[in-house]
Design a protein around this motif. Sequence first.
Motif, PDB file in Angstrom:
ATOM      1  N   MET A 155       0.838  -1.168   0.000  1.00 32.92           N
ATOM      2  CA  MET A 155       0.000   0.000   0.000  1.00 32.92           C
ATOM      3  C   MET A 155       0.892   1.244   0.000  1.00 32.92           C
ATOM      4  N   VAL A 156       0.506   2.234  -0.773  1.00 32.50           N
ATOM      5  CA  VAL A 156       1.300   3.451  -0.916  1.00 32.50           C
ATOM      6  C   VAL A 156       0.643   4.574  -0.122  1.00 32.50           C
ATOM      7  N   CYS A 157       1.451   5.332   0.566  1.00 30.03           N
ATOM      8  CA  CYS A 157       0.896   6.417   1.372  1.00 30.03           C
ATOM      9  C   CYS A 157       0.395   7.553   0.469  1.00 30.03           C
ATOM     10  N   ILE A 158      -0.497   8.345   0.984  1.00 31.97           N
ATOM     11  CA  ILE A 158      -1.118   9.423   0.214  1.00 31.97           C
ATOM     12  C   ILE A 158      -0.084  10.451  -0.286  1.00 31.97           C
ATOM     13  N   PRO A 159       0.862  10.928   0.551  1.00 34.53           N
ATOM     14  CA  PRO A 159       1.837  11.889   0.031  1.00 34.53           C
ATOM     15  C   PRO A 159       2.694  11.320  -1.101  1.00 34.53           C
ATOM     16  N   CYS A 160       2.931  10.021  -1.106  1.00 38.10           N
ATOM     17  CA  CYS A 160       3.734   9.418  -2.171  1.00 38.10           C
ATOM     18  C   CYS A 160       3.009   9.442  -3.510  1.00 38.10           C
ATOM     19  N   ILE A 161       1.722   9.619  -3.494  1.00 38.92           N
ATOM     20  CA  ILE A 161       0.936   9.736  -4.720  1.00 38.92           C
ATOM     21  C   ILE A 161       0.675  11.204  -5.049  1.00 38.92           C
ATOM     22  N   VAL A 162       0.306  11.980  -4.044  1.00 36.86           N
ATOM     23  CA  VAL A 162      -0.121  13.353  -4.270  1.00 36.86           C
ATOM     24  C   VAL A 162       1.042  14.261  -4.658  1.00 36.86           C
ATOM     25  N   ILE A 163       2.186  14.156  -3.994  1.00 38.11           N
ATOM     26  CA  ILE A 163       3.314  15.047  -4.259  1.00 38.11           C
ATOM     27  C   ILE A 163       3.822  14.901  -5.690  1.00 38.11           C
ATOM     28  N   PRO A 164       4.076  13.699  -6.221  1.00 40.22           N
ATOM     29  CA  PRO A 164       4.500  13.619  -7.625  1.00 40.22           C
ATOM     30  C   PRO A 164       3.458  14.149  -8.603  1.00 40.22           C
ATOM     31  N   VAL A 165       2.187  13.947  -8.326  1.00 40.40           N
ATOM     32  CA  VAL A 165       1.137  14.463  -9.214  1.00 40.40           C
ATOM     33  C   VAL A 165       1.132  15.993  -9.189  1.00 40.40           C
TER      34      VAL A 165
ATOM     35  N   LEU B 276       3.666  17.956  -8.448  1.00 42.14           N
ATOM     36  CA  LEU B 276       4.875  18.417  -9.133  1.00 42.14           C
ATOM     37  C   LEU B 276       4.725  18.334 -10.647  1.00 42.14           C
ATOM     38  N   TRP B 277       4.093  17.274 -11.144  1.00 41.90           N
ATOM     39  CA  TRP B 277       3.876  17.129 -12.578  1.00 41.90           C
ATOM     40  C   TRP B 277       2.943  18.231 -13.094  1.00 41.90           C
TER      41      TRP B 277
ATOM     42  N   TYR C 267       2.478  21.168 -11.764  1.00 45.82           N
ATOM     43  CA  TYR C 267       3.219  22.430 -11.720  1.00 45.82           C
ATOM     44  C   TYR C 267       4.157  22.553 -12.915  1.00 45.82           C
ATOM     45  N   LYS C 268       4.967  21.524 -13.164  1.00 44.33           N
ATOM     46  CA  LYS C 268       5.942  21.586 -14.257  1.00 44.33           C
ATOM     47  C   LYS C 268       5.259  21.678 -15.622  1.00 44.33           C
ATOM     48  N   LYS C 269       4.173  20.981 -15.788  1.00 43.70           N
ATOM     49  CA  LYS C 269       3.502  20.908 -17.087  1.00 43.70           C
ATOM     50  C   LYS C 269       2.653  22.133 -17.380  1.00 43.70           C
ATOM     51  N   PHE C 270       1.890  22.616 -16.402  1.00 42.59           N
ATOM     52  CA  PHE C 270       0.895  23.647 -16.666  1.00 42.59           C
ATOM     53  C   PHE C 270       1.176  24.997 -16.014  1.00 42.59           C
ATOM     54  N   LEU C 271       1.707  25.001 -14.796  1.00 40.46           N
ATOM     55  CA  LEU C 271       1.854  26.261 -14.071  1.00 40.46           C
ATOM     56  C   LEU C 271       3.195  26.952 -14.297  1.00 40.46           C
ATOM     57  N   GLU C 272       4.268  26.189 -14.393  1.00 37.26           N
ATOM     58  CA  GLU C 272       5.589  26.797 -14.510  1.00 37.26           C
ATOM     59  C   GLU C 272       5.750  27.693 -15.741  1.00 37.26           C
ATOM     60  N   PRO C 273       5.221  27.336 -16.921  1.00 35.76           N
ATOM     61  CA  PRO C 273       5.374  28.248 -18.061  1.00 35.76           C
ATOM     62  C   PRO C 273       4.783  29.638 -17.835  1.00 35.76           C
ATOM     63  N   TYR C 274       3.803  29.747 -16.959  1.00 38.02           N
ATOM     64  CA  TYR C 274       3.188  31.040 -16.684  1.00 38.02           C
ATOM     65  C   TYR C 274       3.786  31.728 -15.465  1.00 38.02           C
ATOM     66  N   ILE C 275       4.199  30.963 -14.480  1.00 36.31           N
ATOM     67  CA  ILE C 275       4.707  31.531 -13.228  1.00 36.31           C
ATOM     68  C   ILE C 275       6.181  31.911 -13.336  1.00 36.31           C
ATOM     69  N   TYR C 276       6.990  31.088 -14.003  1.00 36.68           N
ATOM     70  CA  TYR C 276       8.435  31.327 -14.019  1.00 36.68           C
ATOM     71  C   TYR C 276       8.825  32.677 -14.628  1.00 36.68           C
ATOM     72  N   PRO C 277       8.225  33.106 -15.744  1.00 35.71           N
ATOM     73  CA  PRO C 277       8.598  34.438 -16.254  1.00 35.71           C
ATOM     74  C   PRO C 277       8.299  35.576 -15.279  1.00 35.71           C
ATOM     75  N   LEU C 278       7.327  35.386 -14.407  1.00 31.86           N
ATOM     76  CA  LEU C 278       7.004  36.419 -13.437  1.00 31.86           C
ATOM     77  C   LEU C 278       8.003  36.472 -12.285  1.00 31.86           C
TER      78      LEU C 278
END
Length: 76
Positions: free
Chosen positions: A1-11, A13-14, A16-27
């Motif tokens: 069984m996998v703990c909740i943070p082990c599932i939620v944190i990678p999701v 991060l993904w 953020y990197k895929k959708f949010l970073e292109p808009y946040i990083y230039p700011l």
Amino acid sequence: MVCIPCIVIPVLLWVYKKFLEPYIYPLISPFVSRVWPRKAIQESSDKNKGKIDCKGADINGSPTRGPTEISDKKKD
């Protein structure tokens, strides 16, 4: 069984990197460049410092005995 943070944190991060970073990083990049100067990054990227020659070592890093050449030919 996998703990909740082990599932939620990678999701998260993904997302953020895929959708949010292109808009946040230039700011935030102007503020990051002031806090984290480029000089510190250049000093740590010395190419000769800490370089290790891995020729003649196996996968685990221990030295091998005999030739290190790998052949793709089939042996009959």
